[in-house]
Design a protein around this motif. Structure first.
Motif, PDB file in Angstrom:
ATOM      1  N   SER A  96      42.774  40.876  22.885  1.00 54.55           N
ATOM      2  CA  SER A  96      43.042  39.682  22.072  1.00 54.55           C
ATOM      3  C   SER A  96      42.716  38.424  22.886  1.00 54.55           C
ATOM      4  O   SER A  96      42.535  38.481  24.113  1.00 54.55           O
ATOM      5  CB  SER A  96      44.503  39.652  21.654  1.00 54.55           C
ATOM      6  N   VAL A  97      42.693  37.313  22.178  1.00 57.22           N
ATOM      7  CA  VAL A  97      42.478  36.020  22.833  1.00 57.22           C
ATOM      8  C   VAL A  97      43.520  35.820  23.928  1.00 57.22           C
ATOM      9  O   VAL A  97      43.196  35.480  25.071  1.00 57.22           O
ATOM     10  CB  VAL A  97      42.563  34.888  21.773  1.00 57.22           C
ATOM     11  N   GLU A  98      44.778  36.069  23.574  1.00 57.66           N
ATOM     12  CA  GLU A  98      45.842  35.838  24.559  1.00 57.66           C
ATOM     13  C   GLU A  98      45.708  36.765  25.764  1.00 57.66           C
ATOM     14  O   GLU A  98      45.941  36.359  26.907  1.00 57.66           O
ATOM     15  CB  GLU A  98      47.219  35.997  23.896  1.00 57.66           C
ATOM     16  N   GLU A  99      45.319  38.018  25.506  1.00 54.75           N
ATOM     17  CA  GLU A  99      45.133  38.950  26.631  1.00 54.75           C
ATOM     18  C   GLU A  99      43.975  38.505  27.526  1.00 54.75           C
ATOM     19  O   GLU A  99      44.043  38.617  28.755  1.00 54.75           O
ATOM     20  CB  GLU A  99      44.889  40.370  26.101  1.00 54.75           C
ATOM     21  N   ASN A 100      42.908  37.975  26.910  1.00 58.60           N
ATOM     22  CA  ASN A 100      41.803  37.452  27.715  1.00 58.60           C
ATOM     23  C   ASN A 100      42.277  36.278  28.572  1.00 58.60           C
ATOM     24  O   ASN A 100      41.882  36.152  29.734  1.00 58.60           O
ATOM     25  CB  ASN A 100      40.633  37.021  26.824  1.00 58.60           C
ATOM     26  N   LEU A 101      43.116  35.436  28.001  1.00 60.57           N
ATOM     27  CA  LEU A 101      43.627  34.290  28.771  1.00 60.57           C
ATOM     28  C   LEU A 101      44.497  34.782  29.927  1.00 60.57           C
ATOM     29  O   LEU A 101      44.471  34.232  31.024  1.00 60.57           O
ATOM     30  CB  LEU A 101      44.410  33.336  27.866  1.00 60.57           C
ATOM     31  N   GLU A 116      53.332  28.258  31.201  1.00 63.01           N
ATOM     32  CA  GLU A 116      53.000  26.834  31.267  1.00 63.01           C
ATOM     33  C   GLU A 116      51.491  26.602  31.058  1.00 63.01           C
ATOM     34  O   GLU A 116      51.076  25.717  30.307  1.00 63.01           O
ATOM     35  CB  GLU A 116      53.402  26.420  32.680  1.00 63.01           C
ATOM     36  N   ARG A 117      50.698  27.432  31.713  1.00 66.62           N
ATOM     37  CA  ARG A 117      49.241  27.273  31.581  1.00 66.62           C
ATOM     38  C   ARG A 117      48.779  27.632  30.176  1.00 66.62           C
ATOM     39  O   ARG A 117      47.861  27.028  29.636  1.00 66.62           O
ATOM     40  CB  ARG A 117      48.491  28.155  32.591  1.00 66.62           C
ATOM     41  N   LEU A 118      49.434  28.654  29.610  1.00 65.05           N
ATOM     42  CA  LEU A 118      49.063  29.057  28.257  1.00 65.05           C
ATOM     43  C   LEU A 118      49.318  27.885  27.296  1.00 65.05           C
ATOM     44  O   LEU A 118      48.478  27.559  26.448  1.00 65.05           O
ATOM     45  CB  LEU A 118      49.874  30.286  27.844  1.00 65.05           C
ATOM     46  N   ASP A 119      50.442  27.212  27.468  1.00 63.91           N
ATOM     47  CA  ASP A 119      50.747  26.030  26.637  1.00 63.91           C
ATOM     48  C   ASP A 119      49.695  24.953  26.831  1.00 63.91           C
ATOM     49  O   ASP A 119      49.274  24.294  25.883  1.00 63.91           O
ATOM     50  CB  ASP A 119      52.115  25.437  27.027  1.00 63.91           C
ATOM     51  N   TYR A 120      49.294  24.766  28.079  1.00 63.91           N
ATOM     52  CA  TYR A 120      48.296  23.742  28.393  1.00 63.91           C
ATOM     53  C   TYR A 120      46.970  24.058  27.692  1.00 63.91           C
ATOM     54  O   TYR A 120      46.378  23.205  27.032  1.00 63.91           O
ATOM     55  CB  TYR A 120      48.113  23.682  29.914  1.00 63.91           C
ATOM     56  N   VAL A 121      46.528  25.311  27.808  1.00 67.70           N
ATOM     57  CA  VAL A 121      45.249  25.697  27.199  1.00 67.70           C
ATOM     58  C   VAL A 121      45.343  25.650  25.667  1.00 67.70           C
ATOM     59  O   VAL A 121      44.429  25.163  24.999  1.00 67.70           O
ATOM     60  CB  VAL A 121      44.800  27.083  27.711  1.00 67.70           C
ATOM     61  N   PHE A 122      46.462  26.121  25.131  1.00 69.79           N
ATOM     62  CA  PHE A 122      46.650  26.062  23.674  1.00 69.79           C
ATOM     63  C   PHE A 122      46.729  24.610  23.195  1.00 69.79           C
ATOM     64  O   PHE A 122      46.303  24.285  22.083  1.00 69.79           O
ATOM     65  CB  PHE A 122      47.906  26.830  23.251  1.00 69.79           C
ATOM     66  N   ALA A 136      38.932  39.192  20.799  1.00 66.93           N
ATOM     67  CA  ALA A 136      37.952  38.186  21.209  1.00 66.93           C
ATOM     68  C   ALA A 136      36.564  38.487  20.643  1.00 66.93           C
ATOM     69  O   ALA A 136      35.834  37.584  20.246  1.00 66.93           O
ATOM     70  CB  ALA A 136      37.909  38.092  22.731  1.00 66.93           C
ATOM     71  N   GLY A 137      36.221  39.793  20.591  1.00 66.06           N
ATOM     72  CA  GLY A 137      34.887  40.176  20.133  1.00 66.06           C
ATOM     73  C   GLY A 137      34.619  39.877  18.670  1.00 66.06           C
ATOM     74  O   GLY A 137      33.465  39.907  18.236  1.00 66.06           O
ATOM     75  N   THR A 138      35.685  39.605  17.901  1.00 65.03           N
ATOM     76  CA  THR A 138      35.492  39.336  16.475  1.00 65.03           C
ATOM     77  C   THR A 138      35.427  37.838  16.180  1.00 65.03           C
ATOM     78  O   THR A 138      35.297  37.440  15.035  1.00 65.03           O
ATOM     79  CB  THR A 138      36.638  39.949  15.628  1.00 65.03           C
ATOM     80  N   MET A 139      35.508  37.008  17.206  1.00 70.92           N
ATOM     81  CA  MET A 139      35.444  35.561  16.971  1.00 70.92           C
ATOM     82  C   MET A 139      33.996  35.080  16.951  1.00 70.92           C
ATOM     83  O   MET A 139      33.081  35.764  17.419  1.00 70.92           O
ATOM     84  CB  MET A 139      36.213  34.822  18.067  1.00 70.92           C
TER      85      MET A 139
END
Ligand SMILES: Nc1ncnc2c1ncn2[C@@H]1O[C@H](COP(=O)(O)OP(=O)(O)O)[C@@H](O)[C@H]1O
Ligand SMILES: [Mg+2]
Length: 239
Positions: A96-101, A116-122, A136-139
């Motif tokens: 998933s997107v989150e797992e890639n992050l 904290e970084r996840l919040d920043y990127v989101f 991710a591959g379906t985006m």
């Protein structure tokens, strides 16, 4: 935040007996956005591989602040603040997107600050938050590039290396990707971006180097290069 200058001098590098870079020098000061432009095969990806420690130069020096990049293994680079968004993005399509992050936050110092970084990127890329559970591959191509950039930002880099973020994307999406680059700049991050899309990249960088067949053949501010007759005829379609 105190910054470090990326500085390359006299870099020679290649693959086996093949020499891809000839005495290449460049500098990127903290807070700058710098481009390296040139045609396919010019050595742009090779240059980023040297900076991110994946390819050891045969001669020359590559430093980020006091760190000697040629002496460090590639896996040490995120720890000193260098993040590389590789050619073709290299996401894990079945995660998933989150797992890639999460993969981008693998270094111990980043793992501690994951939420904290996840919040920043989101916050920077709300689309990724909407799609956090999507594979991710379906985006779309543009969304995948956003995810790849977001992943690189997860380890709190000081400098972001972008390898042809616009490659293979439709014109409208290309404009969106360059808008992302502008958003990153607005955050005060240092950016080194290599591109074949000269017209677009000159709109988002302060300065650029022109790489041809492994040599820097011109350099200047974006305005200087955009009005240079040689650059205009070679890369900007004349006029
Ligand atoms: N892994 C490799 N093995 C051998 N030659 C390579 C390899 N990668 C790139 N090259 C060669 O190095 C030159 C520069 O390639 P590259 O850095 O990928 O250029 P660019 O990114 O500007 O298109 C090209 O001639 C290319 O064929
Ligand atoms: Mg390339």
């Amino acid at each position: 935040m105190e910054g470090q200058t990326l500085s390359l001098e006299g870099i020679r590098a290649g693959y086996g007996d093949f020499q891809a870079l000839f005495d290449v020098g460049l500098k990127v000061a903290p807070g700058e956005a710098v481009g390296v432009v040139g045609p396919n095969g010019a050595g742009k990806t090779t240059l980023l591989r040297v900076i991110s420690g994946m390819l050891k130069p045969k001669a020359g020096t590559a430093r980020f602040g006091a760190a000697d990049l040629a002496a460090l293994p590639a896996h040490a680079l995120p720890g000193i603040g260098i993040a590389h968004v590789p050619e073709n993005r290299r996401l894990f399509p079945h995660l998933s997107v989150e797992e890639n992050l999460k993969v981008g936050a693998y270094i111990p110092s980043a793992r501690k600050h994951f939420a904290e970084r996840l919040d920043y990127v989101f916050g920077m890329f709300p689309r990724l938050k909407e799609r956090r559970r999507q594979l991710a591959g379906t985006m779309s191509g543009g969304e995948q590039q956003m995810c790849a950039i977001g992943r690189a930002l997860m380890c709190s880099p000081r400098i972001l290396l972008l390898d042809e973020p616009s490659a293979g994307l439709a014109p409208l999406v290309v404009a969106q990707v360059f808008a992302l680059v502008q958003r990153i700049r607005a955050e005060g991050l240092t950016v080194l971006i290599v591109e074949q899309n000269v017209a677009q990249v000159l709109r988002v960088v302060d300065r650029a180097y022109v790489l041809e067949a492994g040599r820097v053949v011109a350099e200047g501010t974006s305005a200087q290069l955009a009005s240079d007759p040689m650059i205009r005829s070679a890369f900007l379609g004349g006029h």
